[in-house]
Design an enzyme around this catalytic site. Sequence first.
Site, PDB file in Angstrom:
ATOM      1  N   ILE A  16       0.803  -1.221   0.000  1.00 33.29           N
ATOM      2  CA  ILE A  16       0.000   0.000   0.000  1.00 33.29           C
ATOM      3  C   ILE A  16       0.839   1.275   0.000  1.00 33.29           C
ATOM      4  O   ILE A  16       0.302   2.374  -0.095  1.00 33.29           O
ATOM      5  CB  ILE A  16      -0.968   0.034   1.200  1.00 33.29           C
ATOM      6  CG1 ILE A  16      -0.196  -0.081   2.530  1.00 33.29           C
ATOM      7  CG2 ILE A  16      -2.003  -1.071   1.071  1.00 33.29           C
ATOM      8  CD1 ILE A  16      -1.083   0.060   3.761  1.00 33.29           C
ATOM      9  N   GLY A  17       2.143   1.139   0.095  1.00 31.17           N
ATOM     10  CA  GLY A  17       2.986   2.321   0.093  1.00 31.17           C
ATOM     11  C   GLY A  17       4.452   1.950   0.182  1.00 31.17           C
ATOM     12  O   GLY A  17       4.804   0.788   0.364  1.00 31.17           O
ATOM     13  N   GLY A  20      11.885   5.662   0.567  1.00 32.45           N
ATOM     14  CA  GLY A  20      13.313   5.396   0.624  1.00 32.45           C
ATOM     15  C   GLY A  20      13.723   4.510   1.773  1.00 32.45           C
ATOM     16  O   GLY A  20      14.787   3.891   1.747  1.00 32.45           O
ATOM     17  N   MET A  21      12.888   4.428   2.811  1.00 33.88           N
ATOM     18  CA  MET A  21      13.254   3.668   3.991  1.00 33.88           C
ATOM     19  C   MET A  21      12.635   2.288   4.054  1.00 33.88           C
ATOM     20  O   MET A  21      13.243   1.347   4.565  1.00 33.88           O
ATOM     21  CB  MET A  21      12.868   4.446   5.258  1.00 33.88           C
ATOM     22  CG  MET A  21      13.679   5.701   5.485  1.00 33.88           C
ATOM     23  SD  MET A  21      13.275   6.484   7.069  1.00 33.88           S
ATOM     24  CE  MET A  21      11.621   7.098   6.745  1.00 33.88           C
ATOM     25  N   ASP A 133      10.639  14.106  11.217  1.00 39.47           N
ATOM     26  CA  ASP A 133      10.266  13.994   9.808  1.00 39.47           C
ATOM     27  C   ASP A 133       8.783  14.317   9.605  1.00 39.47           C
ATOM     28  O   ASP A 133       8.071  13.592   8.912  1.00 39.47           O
ATOM     29  CB  ASP A 133      10.576  12.596   9.282  1.00 39.47           C
ATOM     30  CG  ASP A 133      10.587  12.538   7.740  1.00 39.47           C
ATOM     31  OD1 ASP A 133      10.766  13.596   7.108  1.00 39.47           O
ATOM     32  OD2 ASP A 133      10.402  11.444   7.195  1.00 39.47           O
TER      33      ASP A 133
END
Length: 332
Positions: A16-17, A20-21, A133
């Site tokens: 679902i997503g 970069g991590m 973040d």
Amino acid sequence: MIQRVLARRYELQELIGGGGMADVYKAHDKLLDRAVAVKILHQQYANDAEFVEKFRREATGAAKLAHPNIVNIYDVGEEAGSQYIVMEYVSGPTLKEVIQQQGRLEPFEAVRIAREIASALESAHRNNLVHCDIKPHNILVMPDGHVKVTDFGIARAVSASTMTYSGSVMGSVHYFSPEQAKGGYTDNRSDLYSLSVVMYEMMTGRPPYDGESPVAVAIQHINGGAAMPSTLNPNIPTGLEQIIMRGMALDVKDRYASATEMLRDMDEFRKDPTILFDYNNPSTGMDDAAIIASGAAAAGATIAEKTAAKGGGETPVRKTPPKTATTQRTAD
């Protein structure tokens, strides 16, 4: 990877997503029979022992948070070399997607969302957790319109570990505080800067800084000089613009000292959308809008002159100007 089961409990169903991590999957918790979200770190992180230690420590701390505007963390684990975190599943778009769809939000809707984010940060900061973040991509919008902040723990671990992984930390540079851009010390006021950038974007449809490279954007955060939001959206109330610009002050000492303090001004604005704030700090430019709106600029006066006449002082003075012909309703 679909069909995979972690810890003989979390059955991955669909991707679902991702970023970069990590990649994020919707999964089924077979033990409790509920939907969850499982974030699996990319291998470059999973192979970094120092990072994994920080990640697990930060995620464990974040799991202790209990707040309606924070995505709950249920579990942290490792299987076959994969580091993962199990979280509350939230059905809905990210705030970034909402902004992209709408272009900009109405002032009171933006303040309502910002207030929920600030409330989440207030709870985290009281527990000595800094997010590091805050960005629209990490704000999930639920079907009822309320929002939840995600990625507590993983974002802090990345920030504490390194800034060299491509596409992860640098991918958030549009929302970095100046001290983050410099690679310096960060605290709760860094989160408040990032929240203010998110508010700027909600009101204008774009972040305050952009450039051809992450480094170019970072330099702009360090140097400052963002356009006043009202130059991009003339309908933004002056008091709201002041809140945004104070939160985005370059010097941490000129920002809100805490999320609680920022929430207080948001509530003042919600009660009276025509309010002006005198922060007694002309060097940051946050009082420019108030000078223009009150007509003081035309009369040759400045906030600094008015402050001097009152004898100065560091405590913000809230001032309500005469009501304008157009009355704006307060938020629900």
